[in-house]
Design a protein around this motif. Structure first.
Motif, short mmCIF file in Angstrom:
data_model
loop_
_atom_site.label_atom_id
_atom_site.label_comp_id
_atom_site.label_asym_id
_atom_site.label_seq_id
_atom_site.Cartn_x
_atom_site.Cartn_y
_atom_site.Cartn_z
N VAL A 175 15.77 -2.55 -3.84
CA VAL A 175 17.18 -2.75 -3.48
C VAL A 175 17.45 -4.23 -3.21
CG1 VAL A 175 18.87 -2.36 -1.63
CG2 VAL A 175 17.60 -0.43 -2.57
N GLN A 176 16.57 -4.88 -2.48
CA GLN A 176 16.81 -6.28 -2.13
C GLN A 176 16.84 -7.17 -3.37
OE1 GLN A 176 14.15 -7.57 0.99
NE2 GLN A 176 15.36 -6.48 2.55
N ILE A 177 15.93 -6.94 -4.30
CA ILE A 177 15.90 -7.74 -5.53
C ILE A 177 17.18 -7.50 -6.34
CG2 ILE A 177 14.75 -7.96 -7.78
CD1 ILE A 177 12.09 -7.46 -6.25
N LEU A 178 17.58 -6.23 -6.40
CA LEU A 178 18.79 -5.88 -7.17
C LEU A 178 20.04 -6.46 -6.52
CD1 LEU A 178 17.84 -2.18 -7.95
CD2 LEU A 178 18.00 -4.05 -9.64
N ARG A 184 18.01 -4.95 -13.57
CA ARG A 184 17.09 -3.81 -13.53
C ARG A 184 15.62 -4.19 -13.74
NH1 ARG A 184 17.47 0.59 -18.11
NH2 ARG A 184 16.46 -1.18 -19.09
N GLU A 185 15.34 -4.99 -14.76
CA GLU A 185 13.93 -5.26 -15.08
C GLU A 185 13.25 -6.13 -14.02
OE1 GLU A 185 11.99 -3.63 -17.19
OE2 GLU A 185 13.82 -2.45 -17.46
N SER A 186 14.06 -6.85 -13.23
CA SER A 186 13.47 -7.74 -12.23
C SER A 186 12.78 -6.97 -11.10
CB SER A 186 14.54 -8.66 -11.63
OG SER A 186 15.43 -7.90 -10.84
N CYS A 187 13.15 -5.69 -10.92
CA CYS A 187 12.47 -4.95 -9.85
C CYS A 187 11.39 -4.02 -10.40
CB CYS A 187 13.48 -4.17 -9.00
SG CYS A 187 14.33 -2.89 -9.89
N ARG A 188 11.17 -4.07 -11.71
CA ARG A 188 10.12 -3.25 -12.33
C ARG A 188 8.73 -3.53 -11.74
NH1 ARG A 188 10.04 0.94 -16.56
NH2 ARG A 188 7.87 1.46 -16.30
N PRO A 189 8.39 -4.83 -11.49
CA PRO A 189 7.06 -5.10 -10.91
C PRO A 189 6.83 -4.40 -9.57
CG PRO A 189 8.00 -7.13 -11.79
CD PRO A 189 9.09 -6.08 -11.85
N ILE A 190 7.90 -4.18 -8.80
CA ILE A 190 7.73 -3.47 -7.52
C ILE A 190 7.34 -2.02 -7.77
CG2 ILE A 190 8.86 -2.76 -5.38
CD1 ILE A 190 8.58 -5.76 -5.56
N ALA A 191 8.00 -1.39 -8.74
CA ALA A 191 7.66 0.00 -9.08
C ALA A 191 6.25 0.07 -9.65
CB ALA A 191 8.68 0.55 -10.08
N ASP A 192 5.90 -0.89 -10.50
CA ASP A 192 4.56 -0.89 -11.10
C ASP A 192 3.48 -1.07 -10.03
OD1 ASP A 192 5.71 -0.57 -13.57
OD2 ASP A 192 5.55 -2.69 -14.14
N ARG A 193 3.79 -1.91 -9.05
CA ARG A 193 2.85 -2.15 -7.95
C ARG A 193 2.67 -0.89 -7.11
NH1 ARG A 193 1.86 -6.26 -3.99
NH2 ARG A 193 0.15 -5.41 -2.75
N LEU A 194 3.76 -0.17 -6.86
CA LEU A 194 3.66 1.10 -6.11
C LEU A 194 2.73 2.06 -6.83
CD1 LEU A 194 4.71 2.99 -3.77
CD2 LEU A 194 6.50 3.73 -5.38
N LEU A 255 19.90 2.75 -6.03
CA LEU A 255 19.34 1.74 -6.94
C LEU A 255 20.37 1.32 -7.99
CD1 LEU A 255 15.69 3.00 -7.64
CD2 LEU A 255 16.43 1.22 -6.03
N ALA A 256 21.05 2.30 -8.57
CA ALA A 256 22.01 1.99 -9.64
C ALA A 256 23.19 1.18 -9.08
CB ALA A 256 22.50 3.27 -10.30
N GLY A 257 23.63 1.53 -7.88
CA GLY A 257 24.73 0.78 -7.27
C GLY A 257 24.33 -0.64 -6.93
N ALA A 258 23.09 -0.82 -6.47
CA ALA A 258 22.59 -2.17 -6.17
C ALA A 258 22.47 -2.98 -7.45
CB ALA A 258 21.24 -2.08 -5.47
N CYS A 259 22.17 -2.30 -8.55
CA CYS A 259 21.98 -2.98 -9.84
C CYS A 259 23.30 -3.31 -10.51
CB CYS A 259 21.13 -2.06 -10.73
SG CYS A 259 20.70 -2.77 -12.32
N TYR A 260 24.19 -2.32 -10.60
CA TYR A 260 25.40 -2.48 -11.42
C TYR A 260 26.65 -2.79 -10.58
CZ TYR A 260 22.18 -0.13 -14.61
OH TYR A 260 21.07 0.21 -15.36
N GLY A 261 26.56 -2.67 -9.27
CA GLY A 261 27.66 -3.04 -8.38
C GLY A 261 28.68 -1.93 -8.18
N ALA A 262 29.50 -2.10 -7.15
CA ALA A 262 30.50 -1.08 -6.79
C ALA A 262 31.49 -0.83 -7.92
CB ALA A 262 31.24 -1.50 -5.52
N GLU A 263 31.75 -1.84 -8.72
CA GLU A 263 32.70 -1.71 -9.83
C GLU A 263 32.27 -0.67 -10.85
OE1 GLU A 263 34.84 -5.01 -11.20
OE2 GLU A 263 35.48 -4.47 -9.18
#
Ligand code: MN
Ligand code: MN
Length: 296
Positions: A175-178, A184-194, A255-263
């Motif tokens: 969420v913080q990265i997004l 979207r792809e910028s937070c992939r390393p966090i998921a991969d690390r998990l 996650l999607a809202g953090a990525c794509y915004g309220a709009e």
């Protein structure tokens, strides 16, 4: 409010996305994908109902516990674990429409024993602590140590399980990265690390379970977040897997809202989402970001 650009717009998107995913998914909670297809075709409108008999736009414990946690942070201008526990107590005293068993037991334990942490329990790997952690991620933007300690603290009030802890921190980091605007792809390393640290969470190929066990929930959310490239598809595809659909919907919406915004949130959903809930979310986003900026 919904045209806020930048960090504010993505933070608001995360919180409104959580609430919309909860309100949409609750209609089909505990159904199988085949039952959902038979009843709704593709379930994509906020219509209420479900096993809880909700009003259209009504949210459940996922959003309400997030609001309780966020209110404690805003009111204290920072972290006070006892204030968080007291906020959960007030929420429970208001006879919420739903409360998970582990959450109920944890809040009752705090009330009777005064303890702020449950004992570690391998049986209690539910998603109830992870589902409510968004306010911590927003209030600790850019402060990883605070994210970790506040998250684990609040989780342990009700859920003391290493996979719940790991998933909650990882989702918070995503969420913080997004929200910072990484995409979207910028937070992939966090998921991969998990997944590297805890192979139980491997979500590709998608194992197909969407229940309340933290592993099933996170696999579903991560699968559809990374497999879609817009907010509506992410949330709709997630909740149509059924099972714990309000909670998978809430976390996918976060996650999607953090990525794509309220709009990016469909107007027809916001037109239905409980107006009082939307107001509280707007107030909390401003207050939580003020805490993150050290203005409190
Ligand atoms: Mn719920
Ligand atoms: Mn649920």
């Amino acid at each position: 409010m919904n045209s806020l650009p930048g960090v504010e717009g993505r933070a608001l998107g995360a919180y409104l996305g959580l609430a919309c995913g909860d309100a949409l998914g609750a209609t089909v909670e505990f159904m199988t994908p085949a039952q959902i297809r038979a009843a709704h075709g593709v379930h994509l409108d906020i219509v209420g109902g479900g096993w809880l008999g909700l009003r259209p736009g009504q949210v459940t414990d996922d959003t309400e516990m997030s609001l309780a946690l966020g209110q404690a942070i805003v009111d204290r201008g920072g972290w006070d674990l006892q204030a968080v526990a007291e906020s959960f107590v007030s929420w429970l005293a208001g006879k919420p429409v739903d409360v998970g068993n582990t959450c109920y037991r944890g809040i009752r334990r705090y009330l009777t024993e005064g303890t702020l942490s449950s004992t570690p329990c391998e049986q209690e790997g539910g998603n109830g602590a992870c589902m409510r952690n968004l306010p911590v991620a927003l209030a600790t933007l850019g402060r990883d140590q605070a994210l970790i300690s506040w998250s684990v603290d609040q989780c342990h009030i009700t859920h003391n399980h290493h996979l719940s802890d790991a998933a909650t921190v990882a989702m918070g980091r995503m969420v913080q990265i997004l929200v910072a605007g990484g995409g979207r792809e910028s937070c992939r390393p966090i998921a991969d690390r998990l997944v590297a640290d805890h192979p139980e969470f491997r979500f590709s190929p998608y194992p197909g379970r969407a229940g309340g066990y933290i592993v099933d929930t996170v696999q579903t959310v991560l699968n559809f977040f990374f497999a879609t490239d817009d907010l509506e598809s992410c949330i709709v595809e997630t909740v149509n897997r059924g099972e714990d659909a309000d909670t998978t919907g809430a976390l996918a919406g976060m996650l999607a809202g953090a990525c794509y915004g309220a709009e990016a949130i469909p107007r027809r959903w916001l037109d239905r989402l409980d107006p009082n809930c939307q107001r509280r979310i707007g107030d909390q986003v401003a207050g939580l970001l003020a805490v993150a900026r050290g203005e409190c």
